[in-house]
Enzyme design. Structure first.
Site, PDB file in Angstrom:
ATOM      1  N   SER A   1      15.092   9.791   1.532  1.00 50.65           N
ATOM      2  CA  SER A   1      14.207   9.105   2.482  1.00 50.65           C
ATOM      3  C   SER A   1      14.313   9.779   3.858  1.00 50.65           C
ATOM      4  O   SER A   1      14.107  10.988   3.950  1.00 50.65           O
ATOM      5  CB  SER A   1      14.556   7.617   2.527  1.00 50.65           C
ATOM      6  OG  SER A   1      13.544   6.890   3.163  1.00 50.65           O
TER       7      SER A   1
ATOM      8  N   ASP B   1      -1.381   4.892 -18.225  1.00 50.71           N
ATOM      9  CA  ASP B   1      -0.063   5.019 -18.863  1.00 50.71           C
ATOM     10  C   ASP B   1      -0.082   6.022 -20.017  1.00 50.71           C
ATOM     11  O   ASP B   1       0.864   6.781 -20.222  1.00 50.71           O
ATOM     12  CB  ASP B   1       0.399   3.620 -19.347  1.00 50.71           C
ATOM     13  CG  ASP B   1       1.819   3.601 -19.863  1.00 50.71           C
ATOM     14  OD1 ASP B   1       2.437   4.684 -19.952  1.00 50.71           O
ATOM     15  OD2 ASP B   1       2.317   2.504 -20.184  1.00 50.71           O
TER      16      ASP B   1
ATOM     17  N   ASP C   1       0.199  10.598 -20.417  1.00 49.97           N
ATOM     18  CA  ASP C   1       1.345  11.465 -20.727  1.00 49.97           C
ATOM     19  C   ASP C   1       1.693  11.485 -22.210  1.00 49.97           C
ATOM     20  O   ASP C   1       2.664  12.109 -22.620  1.00 49.97           O
ATOM     21  CB  ASP C   1       2.563  11.042 -19.891  1.00 49.97           C
ATOM     22  CG  ASP C   1       2.876   9.550 -20.037  1.00 49.97           C
ATOM     23  OD1 ASP C   1       2.593   8.984 -21.110  1.00 49.97           O
ATOM     24  OD2 ASP C   1       3.393   8.957 -19.075  1.00 49.97           O
TER      25      ASP C   1
ATOM     26  N   ASP D   1       4.253   3.519 -22.440  1.00 47.87           N
ATOM     27  CA  ASP D   1       5.635   3.054 -22.337  1.00 47.87           C
ATOM     28  C   ASP D   1       5.912   2.375 -21.000  1.00 47.87           C
ATOM     29  O   ASP D   1       7.064   2.141 -20.639  1.00 47.87           O
ATOM     30  CB  ASP D   1       6.601   4.233 -22.523  1.00 47.87           C
ATOM     31  CG  ASP D   1       6.411   5.314 -21.464  1.00 47.87           C
ATOM     32  OD1 ASP D   1       5.382   5.279 -20.747  1.00 47.87           O
ATOM     33  OD2 ASP D   1       7.278   6.190 -21.331  1.00 47.87           O
TER      34      ASP D   1
ATOM     35  N   ASP E   1       7.709   5.589  -6.245  1.00 51.61           N
ATOM     36  CA  ASP E   1       8.197   5.305  -4.895  1.00 51.61           C
ATOM     37  C   ASP E   1       7.226   4.369  -4.180  1.00 51.61           C
ATOM     38  O   ASP E   1       6.046   4.682  -4.031  1.00 51.61           O
ATOM     39  CB  ASP E   1       8.349   6.625  -4.123  1.00 51.61           C
ATOM     40  CG  ASP E   1       9.135   6.466  -2.835  1.00 51.61           C
ATOM     41  OD1 ASP E   1       8.972   5.426  -2.151  1.00 51.61           O
ATOM     42  OD2 ASP E   1       9.891   7.384  -2.497  1.00 51.61           O
TER      43      ASP E   1
ATOM     44  N   HIS F   1      11.927   4.089  -4.745  1.00 49.82           N
ATOM     45  CA  HIS F   1      12.309   4.786  -3.514  1.00 49.82           C
ATOM     46  C   HIS F   1      13.819   5.026  -3.514  1.00 49.82           C
ATOM     47  O   HIS F   1      14.586   4.136  -3.167  1.00 49.82           O
ATOM     48  CB  HIS F   1      11.886   3.974  -2.291  1.00 49.82           C
ATOM     49  CG  HIS F   1      12.111   4.710  -1.007  1.00 49.82           C
ATOM     50  ND1 HIS F   1      11.489   5.900  -0.717  1.00 49.82           N
ATOM     51  CD2 HIS F   1      12.910   4.439   0.055  1.00 49.82           C
ATOM     52  CE1 HIS F   1      11.880   6.320   0.473  1.00 49.82           C
ATOM     53  NE2 HIS F   1      12.749   5.459   0.958  1.00 49.82           N
TER      54      HIS F   1
HETATM   55 CA   LIG Z   1       3.433   6.706 -20.230  1.00 46.72          CA
END
Ligand SMILES: [Ca+2]
Ligand SMILES: *[C@@H]1O[C@H](CO)[C@@H](O)[C@H](O)[C@H]1NC(C)=O
Ligand SMILES: *[C@@H]1O[C@H](CO)[C@@H](O)[C@H](O)[C@H]1NC(C)=O
Ligand SMILES: *[C@@H]1O[C@H](CO)[C@@H](O)[C@H](O)[C@H]1NC(C)=O
Ligand SMILES: *[C@@H]1O[C@H](CO)[C@@H](O)[C@H](O)[C@H]1NC(C)=O
Ligand SMILES: *[C@@H]1O[C@H](CO)[C@@H](O)[C@H](O)[C@H]1NC(C)=O
Ligand SMILES: *[C@@H]1O[C@H](CO)[C@@H](O)[C@H](O)[C@H]1NC(C)=O
Ligand SMILES: *[C@@H]1O[C@H](CO)[C@@H](O)[C@H](O)[C@H]1NC(C)=O
Ligand SMILES: *[C@@H]1O[C@H](CO)[C@@H](O)[C@H](O)[C@H]1NC(C)=O
Ligand SMILES: *[C@@H]1O[C@H](CO)[C@@H](O)[C@H](O)[C@H]1NC(C)=O
Length: 536
Positions: A194, A264, A267, A271, A409, A449
């Site tokens: 940060s 979601d 990729d 999940d 984040d 974060h």
């Molecule tokens: Ca995924």
């Protein structure tokens, strides 16, 4: 924040090889106490203690640290604690501590950093790194507490915050290390996240000799514009009575769910974690209530709400048409709704405008516009932006950077990190495989974060995210292995425990990819195992 002191690292220490070092002390305690008469420039030694492993240091006795949240800190090695005050100007000073392992020193030096606009020595980081055998320093960044009020009427305090506190602590800390052990450190490291991530890059850009290895997480780079971006959200969503206001329940029940619906699976597996939020071009219009219908608090959003949500997930441009800050990455909204979207003015940002930009304690964050962003970025006091792409001096001095950013984040958008990485690439004229020699950037999916999140966020960047000191599972030891043995990281491995509870065992393990590669699931049935993923 949870400054848990329950994690004893002593058993892990046995795994760490000691670097060649002549700094073996015959009487570490007596040598420690002798430091109380040490004379260093601008430095007053407040006290010196030699503390055995297992000591539960009471911090409230020494400092009034209420707003920092540190009450006590358990240490896992015998150490020499040196507490100091170092004058940085006629009207400013830093509070600095050195925690020097008495019998377990590895010959390594390390500086910790800070967070937010604090003001707080990060004692958990000091316990973590001294526990791993680093001679560690930490400073208060020039003022006490979590707020920026001390910046008012005193640009020297701002100067300390921008870069002078940490660099001063490193210079003094290296001298004390040498005094204590009778020999200089062999390698020098940095660990921070940060604001601490920004401080790491400040050293890389401006003090290239300070460190051999810098581990910088979620860096608050482009700081004045980050403060403007943080100020934006209150003006977008407003108060609970405004038509644009989106409730915490709507954020988690509606918006977050719709983001997962849309993104979601990109990729390769549904999940609950979005590996690369940059690929998520979220359409909030999918949530619009039917024409004529009142906004339905559980199933749809009104027009004004949709408009504000779209703006939060859009790159943010200034009066001059230039980028102020990239958009919030989709995926973090459950937490971000409590930090930014429903929480009223963001205090760090308000402090920056009140005490630094406008010297006006009555400045009203509800009036914030992109005109204010321009005023702030033009000021850039003490070059706090930390936005230089030419880091060749650090490269030439042999330094290494491990940069990471959680892709969930909720405070500093992860999309700013690639913007910086690519600025460096263009400025020094090196492609990614060439940058790999000294600068590697990892996108940690499902990490919030600096800590927490829905994914495999435990990477050993903090005491509370340690699962192992194996370099593959621990970014700090990964950096040591890179600097000292030339083993550069291809991936960094994160872990998640079931319900974030170690006692319940491992939930998932994932290898996080080196930018610009991204993770893709090749075996969705086994997505909790690292073998199910490929960096492409
Ligand atoms: Ca995924
Ligand atoms: C350390 O001391 C504090 C009180 O000062 C106490 O709350 C905490 O539980 C102690 N930690 C351990 C590990 O004993
Ligand atoms: C911060 O707190 C320490 C410990 O109480 C004190 O010695 C120091 O003067 C304070 N620093 C500032 C700038 O107020
Ligand atoms: C001591 O502090 C002064 C400012 O008060 C600074 O100019 C000087 O460089 C410092 N000395 C050292 C050796 O750091
Ligand atoms: C600066 O000092 C003046 C006089 O003490 C005070 O009224 C004002 O609030 C201070 N301003 C800031 C931004 O701290
Ligand atoms: C929120 O309400 C306060 C008090 O009524 C008002 O001063 C402020 O302007 C409002 N903020 C926004 C962003 O609408
Ligand atoms: C919201 O939508 C639900 C489900 O479609 C419906 O049962 C409910 O009556 C609606 N509420 C309002 C206030 O429109
Ligand atoms: C900060 O924002 C301003 C617009 O307000 C822009 O001109 C400037 O380039 C931005 N700074 C950086 C480092 O991106
Ligand atoms: C800030 O404002 C105060 C009045 O509130 C004034 O006394 C002081 O000189 C100002 N400081 C600067 C740096 O302009
Ligand atoms: C990057 O530069 C290296 C060294 O010049 C070169 O071998 C490599 O092909 C380049 N990569 C790309 C993608 O062009």
């Amino acid at each position: 924040m949870n400054f848990s002191t329950s994690l004893f690292l002593t058993p892990l220490l046995a795994l760490i090889t000691k670097a060649e070092s002549s700094g073996i002390l015959t009487d570490p305690s007596a040598t420690c106490l002798s430091l109380s008469t040490l004379s260093l420039p601008n430095t007053t030694i407040n006290f010196v203690n030699y503390l055995p492993a297992g000591t539960n240091i009471s911090l409230s006795q020494d400092y009034d640290l209420d707003s920092c949240g540190y009450v006590s800190q358990v240490i896992s090695v015998d150490l020499c604690r040196v507490a100091m005050e170092v004058k940085t100007s006629e009207r400013s000073a830093i509070t600095l501590e050195a925690w020097l392992p008495g019998t377990e020193w590895t010959g390594r030096f390390l500086s910790t950093g800070n967070g937010g606009v604090s003001g707080c020595i990060q004692y958990d980081d000091m316990a973590y790194t001294s526990g791993l055998g680093f001679a560690t320093v930490g400073a208060n960044n020039g003022h006490n507490g979590t707020r920026g009020i001390a910046f008012g009427n005193n640009t020297d305090v701002v100067h300390d915050f921008a870069d002078r506190s940490m660099h001063t602590g490193v210079v003094i800390g290296k001298q004390i290390t040498e005094e204590y052990y009778g020999s200089a450190h062999k390698k020098s490291y940095y660990l921070g996240c940060s604001t601490g991530g920004r401080q790491g890059f400040k050293a890389v850009q401006t003090y290239p000799e300070d460190f051999d290895g810098v581990v910088a997480g979620a860096p608050a780079l482009n700081f004045p514009n980050l403060s403007s971006w943080s100020a934006l959200f209150y003006t977008l969503f407003g108060n609970a009575t405004d038509a644009s206001f989106v409730t915490v329940d709507q954020w988690s029940g509606l918006v977050h769910q719709e983001i997962l619906n849309q993104c979601d699976g990109i990729d390769g597996v549904v999940d609950g974690v979005i590996e690369d939020p940059e690929l998520c071009r979220f359409r909030p219009e999918a949530l619009l209530c039917a024409p004529g219908a009142a906004a339905n608090s559980t199933t749809c959003l009104g027009k004004e709400q949709v408009e504000a949500v779209r703006k939060a997930f859009s790159d943010y441009y200034g009066v001059d048409g230039k980028l102020i800050y990239p958009r919030m990455q989709p995926g973090s909204e459950v937490i971000a709704s409590r930090v930014y979207y429903t929480a009223g003015p963001f205090p760090y940002s308000s402090d920056w405008f009140r005490y630094v930009v406008y010297n006006d304690t009555t400045w009203d964050p509800a009036t914030y516009t992109i005109e204010d962003a321009k005023v702030s970025s033009d000021q850039n006091p003490f070059d706090i932006a930390t936005w230089h792409g030419d880091i060749s001096a650090f490269q030439n001095s042999g330094g290494k950077i491990l940069h990471y950013h959680g892709q969930m984040d909720a405070i500093i958008t992860s999309e700013n990190s690639p913007v910086y990485y690519n600025l460096v690439s263009r400025t020094v004229g090196l492609n990614s495989s060439q940058l790999d020699d000294f600068y590697r950037f990892f996108r940690v999916s499902g990490m919030g974060h600096c800590s927490g999140g829905d994914g495999a966020f435990m990477i050993g960047n903090q005491l509370e995210t340690v699962t192992s000191t194996d370099p593959q599972n621990n970014v700090l030891m990964r950096m040591v292995d890179w600097v000292e043995n030339g083993n550069a990281p291809e991936t960094i491995t994160g872990m998640k425990y079931v319900n974030n509870d170690k006692a319940q065992g491992v939930d998932m393990v994932r290898n996080h990819c080196k930018y610009p590669k991204r993770n893709t699931c090749v075996d969705p049935a086994n997505y909790k195992k690292p073998e199910a993923w490929k960096c492409v």
